[in-house]
Design a protein around this motif. Structure first.
Motif, short mmCIF file in Angstrom:
data_model
loop_
_atom_site.label_atom_id
_atom_site.label_comp_id
_atom_site.label_asym_id
_atom_site.label_seq_id
_atom_site.Cartn_x
_atom_site.Cartn_y
_atom_site.Cartn_z
N VAL A 47 0.91 -1.25 0.03
CA VAL A 47 -0.04 0.01 -0.07
C VAL A 47 0.80 1.25 -0.03
O VAL A 47 0.71 2.14 -0.97
CB VAL A 47 -0.92 -0.03 1.25
N ALA A 48 1.79 1.46 0.93
CA ALA A 48 2.52 2.50 1.10
C ALA A 48 3.90 2.23 2.08
O ALA A 48 3.63 1.29 2.57
CB ALA A 48 1.82 3.80 1.58
N ARG A 49 4.97 3.02 1.87
CA ARG A 49 6.06 2.91 2.90
C ARG A 49 6.53 4.27 2.94
O ARG A 49 6.62 5.21 2.13
CB ARG A 49 6.92 1.86 2.15
N ILE A 50 7.47 4.33 3.91
CA ILE A 50 8.27 5.79 4.26
C ILE A 50 9.60 5.21 4.66
O ILE A 50 9.65 4.40 5.37
CB ILE A 50 7.43 6.59 5.17
N ARG A 51 10.73 5.94 4.29
CA ARG A 51 11.95 5.64 4.56
C ARG A 51 12.21 6.33 5.69
O ARG A 51 12.22 7.55 6.03
CB ARG A 51 12.98 6.30 3.29
N TRP A 52 13.13 5.54 6.48
CA TRP A 52 13.37 6.04 7.85
C TRP A 52 14.58 7.24 7.56
O TRP A 52 14.66 8.10 8.23
CB TRP A 52 14.20 5.19 8.70
#
Length: 121
Positions: A47-52
């Motif tokens: 669905v979605a992801r976010i980089r640290w």
């Protein structure tokens, strides 16, 4: 890291929900965070992801422009704001954490228990 997802529920088409995923562990800020979903009889889908590191976000085409992923490292929490929901968004939503997560489920190291989202027409 251990994950606890919440915020699912029943909503009418066109409505909104915000999912939360609380993480335990002091290294939360060094993990990529993501959301996946799975409907009965279907494979788990990205669905979605976010980089640290950069905070860069990535979305599946099916949710682009309607969903927003964000994170609050001070609260060890990642969110998924879902707007303009459609019946086809109905699924169990899972949050995930990984050192280098991608759109492939096997690249993630830890999973939350899932929260049900049901969108009625």
């Amino acid at each position: 890291v251990q994950l606890q997802a919440s915020g699912g529920g029943l909503v009418q088409a066109g409505g909104s929900l915000r999912l939360s995923c609380a993480a335990s562990g002091r290294t939360f800020s060094s993990y990529d965070m993501g959301w996946f979903r799975q409907s009965p009889g279907k494979e788990r889908e990205f669905v979605a992801r976010i980089r640290w590191s950069s905070g860069s976000t990535y979305y599946a085409d099916s949710v682009k422009g309607r969903f927003t992923i964000s994170r609050d490292n001070a609260k060890n929490t990642v969110y998924l704001q879902m707007n303009s929901l459609k019946p086809e968004d109905t699924a169990v939503y899972y949050c995930a954490a990984g050192k280098l997560g991608t759109s492939w489920p096997r690249t993630w190291d830890a999973w939350g228990q899932g929260t049900q989202v049901t969108v009625s027409s």
